[in-house]
Design a protein around this motif. Structure first.
Motif: not given
Length: 189
Positions: A51-60, A75-80, A168-169, A178-184
């Motif tokens: 669903r909608d996730w939010t990046a916890e940090e910069k993510i390629p 992705l930038q920190k806090d980008e959905q 998808r941004n 592969r990053s696991d650094k997402f909220n939600n």
């Protein structure tokens, strides 16, 4: 003429023997899952939700499921982003020997267990599904575990796996990470 018939018989018998060896090798190969088994659409823990996730940090985010694949956006920190689906690639499944007879092994749209597993049978742990449940491989097929199998297993460890997520941004760009650094990600918490 007699020599040609004998040679033809030898060739036929050799072909039959090779075919039998090949068929036996194929059935033995089905006992184990293929290398890099791909579980599409699996979210590998309890309440995991695409669903909608939010990046916890910069993510390629890459074009393909490979860290060497070109980065299509960052992705930038806090980008959905919208998490669309994923694939868990099991590089090294864990063989688990059953320690008592159980009825288990579920497939979609069927509430009854499909297997009777006996002490000494071996299943291959593929992907966790949460709360101690998992996808497993047995004799060429993939099943979801139920309560009976979960209770019959010794401590089995964890398979070596990689979880790729397709995101998808807000600009409509899509790619893999592969990053696991997402909220939600966890719908339960």
């Amino acid at each position: 003429m007699h020599v040609l018939t004998r040679q033809k018989n030898v060739v036929i018998k050799a072909s039959m023997a090779l075919s039998l060896l090949f068929m036996n090798g194929m059935s033995a190969a089905q006992e184990k899952p293929p290398l890099h088994y791909e579980n599409w659409g699996v979210c590998p823990f309890e309440c995991c939700t695409y669903r909608d996730w939010t990046a916890e940090e910069k993510i390629p985010v890459h074009r393909g499921r490979d860290e060497r694949s070109p980065v299509v956006f960052q992705l930038q920190k806090d980008e959905q982003v919208m998490a669309l689906t994923g694939v868990v690639v099991t590089e090294k499944p864990i063989p688990v020997k059953i320690n008592k007879t159980v009825k288990d092994g579920f497939i979609q749209k069927d509430e009854a267990p499909q297997l009777t597993l006996h002490s000494g049978d071996v299943v291959y742990f593929l992907t966790p599904l949460g709360e101690g449940y998992f996808k497993f491989w047995y004799r060429g097929n993939v099943y979801d575990s139920g309560d009976n199998l979960r209770a019959a297993l010794p401590d089995h460890g964890v398979s070596t796996m990689t979880w790729w997520k397709l995101v998808r941004n807000s600009q409509g760009n899509m790619g893999w990470t592969r990053s696991d650094k997402f909220n939600n990600v966890d719908a339960c918490g």
